[in-house]
Design a protein around this motif. Structure first.
Motif, short mmCIF file in Angstrom:
data_model
loop_
_atom_site.label_atom_id
_atom_site.label_comp_id
_atom_site.label_asym_id
_atom_site.label_seq_id
_atom_site.Cartn_x
_atom_site.Cartn_y
_atom_site.Cartn_z
N THR A 58 10.55 85.88 -47.34
CA THR A 58 10.33 84.75 -48.23
C THR A 58 11.67 84.36 -48.86
O THR A 58 12.67 85.06 -48.72
CB THR A 58 9.34 85.10 -49.35
OG1 THR A 58 9.85 86.22 -50.10
CG2 THR A 58 7.97 85.46 -48.78
N GLY A 86 3.10 72.15 -45.69
CA GLY A 86 3.92 72.25 -46.88
C GLY A 86 3.97 70.94 -47.64
O GLY A 86 3.25 69.98 -47.33
N GLY A 116 6.52 77.10 -48.91
CA GLY A 116 6.30 78.27 -49.75
C GLY A 116 7.29 79.37 -49.45
O GLY A 116 8.19 79.66 -50.23
#
Length: 496
Positions: free
Chosen positions: A327, A376, A409
């Motif tokens: 991430t 997204g 994200g």
């Protein structure tokens, strides 16, 4: 004295599906060509400065350069060469800013064939050529140029200095102060681009020998790593020596430096690790780092590098990173004009699901990717323009076409209409991403990003994705290369 100055620059990846029409070169002609070159950090600019200081009349028929891509269209190559040849009549000397690894649909030796034609028009005029460190040198180039000098840095930061070197030798030749003679060697050695950097390893040592030979009296010594992703007879390392009136001495120097490179040939071969291992290692580096060190880990997708002919749309590295749970990834740019249009139509703030990347087939590699959808938010839309702050191409305005930022994200993805190299942090900051705050920066780059991005990173992980600039030569169907050649073949002998 009337001097012809021109720039014709292209590094050709013959396996790349990216076309190279005339428009890719953005050619400028005549007065516009002079203005396009003057004041830049190119060899052509150095030629202009030297010629003007010498009081020469200058003819600049064309300034043309295209990003690395597939074979140059025959019409484009012929037109650009014709433009230079037509301007040569009546000139007393020639200074050319070339790459050295141009391959066209109608020429496997773009620079050599141009010089052969030029010499037919100007049989006695001195000709100086500035070359990229990744040039693939041929006998035709050596036969038809009087002086050839290449960059000594990779990443390349000495383009202007190389032109100044070649140009000074040409003017000294005209004035009778030197008598250039050239010698060259080309061992059967195809190097990997990631092993041609000049700050470490075998390439650093070869360039150091070249500099030493220049200090000992050679006029110019160049070690050219060659560009291996060209299916031509010899996309190999070369050594070119310009001596002063002593061909035997020049030949000895060329032979000695080439022999060292051959002895260290393993140092020019890059061993890529599996992509899954690279991503796992990057995750470990990010997790194990000092928590006070918030700098990003660089993921360099050198398998899809636009400055070696990549499509910039291969998504293998990102999808592997997402699959492993990474991430905080800033990605870019992914070249996908179709996705940009959809993101622009959706507008900032919209949530959208659409396929991104993996839309360009690599038929020579038998790779036909399937584009996967991403969901997204459209975080930003820009005109894709920013100005490079340096150290390479300082002050140049970059135009990426319409650009959109898709936030999924785990990653923020910069999507552009054109392939782009990471010359500057502006590729992210212009659209609102602070690269310093990312946990990972996924860049489609090999080397040119390093002067800018390495200083802000905690670690660098080289990722060999599935693109057309992969370091795994076994993926490429070489058919025209003269065999045996290292590292494609096992037992290769070379006597020098």
């Amino acid at each position: 004295m009337k001097i012809l100055i021109a720039r014709l620059n292209h590094e050709t990846n013959t396996f790349s599906p990216v076309p190279t029409p005339l428009g890719a070169f953005a050619p400028a002609y005549g007065d516009a060509a002079y203005r396009a070159a003057k004041g830049t950090r190119t060899a052509a600019a150095a030629f202009i400065d030297l010629a003007e200081a010498a009081g020469a009349d200058i003819v600049v028929p064309v300034i043309a350069g295209a990003n690395p891509s597939g074979r140059v269209a025959a019409e484009a190559y012929t037109h650009l060469c014709d433009t230079i040849i037509a301007a040569a009549h009546g000139c007393d000397a020639v200074m050319l800013d070339l790459h050295g690894a141009m391959v066209a649909e109608n020429s496997d030796d773009g620079e050599g064939d141009l010089l052969r034609r030029l010499r037919a028009v100007l049989p006695h005029a001195p000709v100086a050529v500035a070359l990229d460190l990744h040039g693939n040198i041929t006998q035709a180039l050596v036969d038809h140029a009087d002086i050839a000098v290449s960059f000594k840095t990779y990443p390349h930061v000495d383009m202007y200095e190389t032109g100044a070197h070649a140009g000074r030798l040409l003017l000294d030749m005209i004035a009778g102060r030197v008598r250039p003679v050239m010698a060259w060697r080309r061992p059967p050695l195809i190097t990997h681009t990631l092993r041609s950097r000049t700050d470490e390893g075998a390439m650093q040592r070869a360039v150091a020998l070249a500099r030493e030979a220049e200090r000992d009296g050679m006029l110019a010594v160049s070690v050219l790593a060659g560009f291996g992703l060209a299916d031509i007879a010899a996309p190999c390392l070369s050594v070119i020596v310009v001596g002063d009136g002593d061909p035997a001495k020049a030949d000895e120097v060329a032979s000695r430096i080439a022999a060292q490179a051959w002895a260290e040939r393993d140092g020019f071969a890059y061993q890529a690790e599996p992509l899954s291992s690279s991503i796992a290692r990057a995750a470990q580096l990010a997790d194990s780092a000092d928590r006070a060190d918030a700098r990003p880990v660089l993921l360099l997708d050198h398998g899809d590098n636009c400055m070696s002919g990549g499509t910039c749309d291969n998504m293998a590295v990102l999808h592997e990173a997402l699959a492993q749970g990474l991430t905080g990834i800033a990605v870019g740019p992914v070249c996908d004009a179709e996705a940009v249009a959809a993101l622009v139509d959706a507008g900032v703030g919209a949530t959208i699901t659409l396929p991104v990347g993996d839309k360009v087939a690599l038929p020579q590699l038998e790779v036909y990717p399937q584009s996967r959808p991403l969901t997204g938010t459209v975080a930003a839309i820009t005109d894709g323009e920013y100005t490079i702050t340096g150290p390479t191409y300082t002050g140049q305005r970059i135009r990426m076409g319409r650009t959109a930022l898709l936030d999924i994200g785990a990653a923020q993805i910069v999507v552009t209409e054109t392939p782009q190299e990471h010359w500057d942090l502006g590729i992210f900051t212009h659209i609102g991403i602070d690269p310093h705050r990312a946990r990972f920066l996924l860049l489609k780059s090999r080397m040119y990003c390093r002067p800018v991005f390495v200083p802000i990173a905690r670690a660098v992980v080289e990722c060999d994705g599935e693109g057309v600039t992969s370091s795994r030569y076994e993926r490429f169907p070489f058919r025209r290369v003269s065999r045996p050649v290292y590292p494609l073949d096992g037992n290769v002998a070379w006597a020098g």
